[in-house]
Design an enzyme around this catalytic site. Structure first.
Site, PDB file in Angstrom:
ATOM      1  CE  LYS A 137     -14.082  -8.084  22.510  1.00 37.46           C
ATOM      2  NZ  LYS A 137     -14.087  -7.679  23.884  1.00 37.46           N
ATOM      3  NE  ARG A 154       4.971  -0.504  -5.579  1.00 36.47           N
ATOM      4  CZ  ARG A 154       5.509   0.687  -5.325  1.00 36.47           C
ATOM      5  NH1 ARG A 154       4.745   1.735  -5.281  1.00 36.47           N
ATOM      6  NH2 ARG A 154       6.805   0.809  -5.146  1.00 36.47           N
ATOM      7  CG  ASP A 159       7.493  -4.215  -1.423  1.00 36.05           C
ATOM      8  OD1 ASP A 159       7.312  -3.913  -0.234  1.00 36.05           O
ATOM      9  OD2 ASP A 159       6.940  -3.622  -2.366  1.00 36.05           O
ATOM     10  CB  THR A 212      12.363  -3.079  -2.037  1.00 40.01           C
ATOM     11  OG1 THR A 212      10.962  -3.074  -1.714  1.00 40.01           O
ATOM     12  CG2 THR A 212      12.669  -4.331  -2.815  1.00 40.01           C
TER      13      THR A 212
HETATM   14  P1  FBP Z   1      10.024   0.374  -2.438  1.00 37.19           P
HETATM   15  O1  FBP Z   1       9.716  -0.635  -3.479  1.00 37.19           O
HETATM   16  O2  FBP Z   1      10.369   1.682  -2.970  1.00 37.19           O
HETATM   17  O3  FBP Z   1      11.072  -0.138  -1.491  1.00 37.19           O
HETATM   18  O4  FBP Z   1       8.740   0.605  -1.556  1.00 37.19           O
HETATM   19  C1  FBP Z   1       7.953  -0.457  -1.160  1.00 37.19           C
HETATM   20  C2  FBP Z   1       6.823  -0.026  -0.284  1.00 37.19           C
HETATM   21  O5  FBP Z   1       7.191  -0.032   1.061  1.00 37.19           O
HETATM   22  C3  FBP Z   1       5.621  -0.922  -0.566  1.00 37.19           C
HETATM   23  O6  FBP Z   1       5.596  -2.038   0.240  1.00 37.19           O
HETATM   24  C4  FBP Z   1       4.464   0.013  -0.409  1.00 37.19           C
HETATM   25  O7  FBP Z   1       3.403  -0.346  -1.251  1.00 37.19           O
HETATM   26  C5  FBP Z   1       5.005   1.317  -0.878  1.00 37.19           C
HETATM   27  O8  FBP Z   1       6.369   1.286  -0.599  1.00 37.19           O
HETATM   28  C6  FBP Z   1       4.392   2.493  -0.176  1.00 37.19           C
HETATM   29  O9  FBP Z   1       4.840   3.656  -0.806  1.00 37.19           O
HETATM   30  P2  FBP Z   1       4.740   5.100  -0.196  1.00 37.19           P
HETATM   31  O10 FBP Z   1       5.870   5.229   0.778  1.00 37.19           O
HETATM   32  O11 FBP Z   1       4.950   5.984  -1.361  1.00 37.19           O
HETATM   33  O12 FBP Z   1       3.417   5.238   0.473  1.00 37.19           O
END
Ligand code: FBP
Length: 700
Positions: A271, A281, A228, A226
């Site tokens: 500016k 997330r 994240d 991930t």
């Molecule tokens: P994973 O946890 O599945 O790796 O996804 C993380 C993420 O990239 C987040 O950072 C983001 O909020 C979410 O996926 C976005 O999800 P989607 O692809 O469903 O719009």
């Protein structure tokens, strides 16, 4: 140009130069495909085996013990190299296998190298071994949609970003029926092992599948993916087993490059404030890494905001003999004020521009919003449980949803035992702008997670920031500082004496490099009043034009450009760190499979150190699980790892906050990370967060 014949298009398209320039295959692609990442030392041996390491301990959850009895006692396994094992070991190691692999959740750079590493190791052990890729995520397992992954396919995707080869999806194998269908698929393909490359929810799924398929002899191995960065594993004593999920480094580097470019642009045309929302997330790991990579003027870290304590409120309440529970954690309003403070301070030294980084999940750490999210999750889940239709399907418009919430508030007035949504909630909710109400009511994903990427977090915050800046402008606090030399030059040029007008106009004329108009001067009218009062001009005289110009220059205009960095970085080709990390994860997966492991997550220890220190391991998934609220009820899931505000990386970033805000005369302190570079020597070898955290391995 009369008479000159244009080359015919068919001729042009056959021209080798045109063909090379427009080909999908460029040098970067060729080099990426040809590159073979280095292997950790153990993988240079002909065989690997697993050694149990019982120096790592976990506090297991009772529910996990109950639901995952066959894998709850798994331990950490260290992959060790072997030169010449017994024949019986060799026979098992070299056995022909059928292995399935699936990507689950959002794409993360490096996924293709997990496949490459697994493919190389598995076919090296037995060229007849078959690797199947399930298409479109876990749905591919449920629906038995798979392709065979061949050498050509692997070679076409080595070191390339995305999950393009077999795609991904967010389905969850969370019902008996889906589990049965998945088992049938594994049986149909005669799978020996199933590999799930995913985040916290997907590794949770891996644990349940491992438990369910143990009797069928199908091993299940997870891989920490991930962008994240919230899959980080420590044992109960804080010893780090997995410092970072794969994909994080690449996404952070891609975001950082874009954010830094905005720093360059904003400090050139002076500016705009660039508001950069970056993915993540829930946890703010990406925002923290972006801050360290770019030195953006301001970066919010959700976990830090949650820790905020308003001492003034506590003291005030204490004096009245009360406890003010709202003093813990930051409110949205307070946060907007913190942002305004930075904006106003920079403006005071002539910098009415800058870069602000906001983590996507920041609202999760704001108390009042978190409460709404939990309440609405429960309301939606309760509705879906008791009705035939889906909440979002039945209440398709915002008005419908608002009306339903109003009904619930009415119900709470009549029935005191009904507490989930009361009048106060309804009133507060209706105070929120409509677009944000819609955001809070958006459909949860298949795992019951709130979809922050669908909410315009930055708009909510900016609305409040703009309102408060207007107040600060009206009360004379928000002004642009005028450089002393500029003021003196322009006043002298118009034949006036700057030292005469200076003390009349400015509150800090004596000593400051940037001059700030007095608080009371907030319009041409108040400016004239000040000049007349001090006898600088007569009532019937106009304001001298050079002074008028200085005044105009001091009036701030807060202009913003909003950016969202997420999907772009997620699709970036992986950094060398992620290429090496994921290839070795693939090799680790095979070692775990060849040695009979199940319910384990492949990982590399010591990621925060030099490559030569990397140590491939298997981490037991079941002991990492705990109960969490999902879709309104408690479910067993892998715990997300948030930014530790005691970690070295956070403490260092915090210590630099003031410097990077650069609310001082002089240049900003932006850092240039540059784009992700695959070749050459200038690319860093690991995330800055990890480098810093390696200094204190118990707080990573
Ligand atoms: P994973 O946890 O599945 O790796 O996804 C993380 C993420 O990239 C987040 O950072 C983001 O909020 C979410 O996926 C976005 O999800 P989607 O692809 O469903 O719009």
């Amino acid at each position: 140009m009369a008479g000159k014949k244009r080359i015919r298009i068919t001729e042009l398209l056959n021209n080798p130069l045109v063909q090379k320039a427009t080909s999908n295959i460029n040098q970067e692609l060729i080099e990426r495909r040809q590159n073979l990442p280095p292997k950790c030392e153990v993988f240079h041996k002909p065989y690997t085996t697993l050694a149990v390491n019982d120096t790592f301990h976990f506090l297991t959850d009772r529910e996990a013990e109950k639901q995952l009895p066959d894998i709850i006692n798994n331990t950490v396994q260290i992959i060790c190299g072997l030169d010449s094992p017994e024949e019986s070991f060799k026979a098992i190691y070299h056995k022909k296998r059928h292995i399935g692999i699936v990507f689950s959740g959002g794409p993360a750079p490096g996924g293709h190298n997990v496949i490459a590493g697994l493919y190389d190791a598995a076919t090296n052990a037995n060229p007849d071994t078959r690797l199947y890729g399930f298409l479109m995520g876990p749905d591919g397992i449920i629906e038995d949609e798979a392709i065979e992954i061949t050498k050509d396919l692997v070679d076409a995707y080595r070191n390339l970003g995305g999950f393009t080869m077999i795609k991904t999806g967010r389905a969850k194998i969370d019902t008996k029926e889906k589990m049965m269908l998945s088992k049938a698929t594994c049986k149909n393909l005669c799978l020996d092992a199933l590999v799930i490359v995913g985040g916290d929810d997907s590794n949770t799924n891996a644990a349940f599948l491992a438990q369910e398929m143990i009797q069928d002899g199908v091993q299940v191995i997870g891989v920490p993916k991930t962008i994240d960065g919230d899959i980080q594993v420590r044992d109960v004593d804080g010893q780090v087993l997995c410092a970072m999920s794969f994909g994080f480094h690449t996404a952070a580097r891609a975001f950082a490059n874009a954010v830094n470019n905005l720093g360059t642009d904003s400090s050139s045309d002076v500016k705009y404030w660039h508001i950069c929302k970056v993915m993540g997330r829930v946890a703010s790991h990406l925002a923290l890494e972006v801050a360290l990579q770019t030195h953006a003027n301001m970066t919010l870290i959700g976990e830090d905001l949650a820790n905020y304590i308003d001492n003034e409120r506590i003291n005030r309440a204490e004096k009245e003999g009360k406890i003010d529970y709202n003093a813990y954690g930051m409110t949205l309003r307070h946060l907007s004020r913190v942002i305004c403070d930075g904006i106003v301070r920079r403006a005071a030294v002539g910098k009415n521009y800058g870069v602000l980084v906001i983590p996507e999940g920041v609202l999760e750490f704001i108390n009042e919003i978190q409460i709404f999210i939990i309440k609405l999750n429960t309301i939606i889940a309760d509705y879906n449980k008791t009705h035939d239709t889906d909440f979002h399907h039945y209440f398709s418009t915002l008005e419908d949803k608002q009306e339903y919430l109003r009904q619930l508030a009415r119900r709470s007035r009549e029935d005191t035992s009904f507490t989930i949504w009361n009048n106060r909630d309804d009133e507060l909710f209706n105070d929120i702008p409509n677009f944000f109400q819609e955001g809070l009511l958006t459909e949860r994903d298949s795992h019951g997670n709130f979809q922050f990427s669908q909410v315009e977090t930055e708009k909510v915050l900016l609305g409040l920031v703009q309102d408060y800046l207007n107040i600060l402008k009206e009360n004379g606090t928000y002004k642009i500082g005028i450089e002393r030399s500029f003021y003196q030059k322009s006043i002298k040029k118009s034949g006036l004496d700057p030292d005469y007008f200076g003390p009349i106009l400015f509150k800090n004329y004596d000593d400051a490099e940037y001059l700030l108009l007095k608080k009371t001067i907030i319009s041409l009218k108040t400016l004239k009043h000040a000049l007349v009062k001090e006898g600088a001009i007569a009532e019937e005289q106009d304001i001298p034009s050079s002074i008028n110009k200085i005044y105009q220059k001091s009036v701030p205009n807060f202009k913003t450009q909003i950016h969202f960095y997420g999907y772009d970085g997620r699709g970036n080709d992986p950094t060398r760190f992620d290429c090496n990390y994921t290839y070795n994860l693939g090799l680790t997966v095979f070692s775990l499979i060849a040695n009979g492991a199940t319910g384990q997550m492949a990982a590399i220890r010591n990621l925060e150190m030099e490559f030569s220190d990397w140590e491939p391991i298997g981490i037991p998934i079941a002991p990492l699980m705990h109960l969490e609220e999902r879709k309104g009820k408690l479910s067993l899931v892998l715990e997300k790892s948030l930014v530790d505000t005691n970690s070295v990386s956070f403490r260092v970033a915090k210590a630099f906050r003031e410097k990077w805000l650069a609310a001082q005369p002089g240049e900003d302190h932006f850092r240039r990370p540059g784009p992700v570079r695959f070749t050459g020597k200038s690319e860093e070898d690991r995330p800055i967060t990890l480098v810093l955290n390696s200094l204190d391995r118990f707080h990573q």
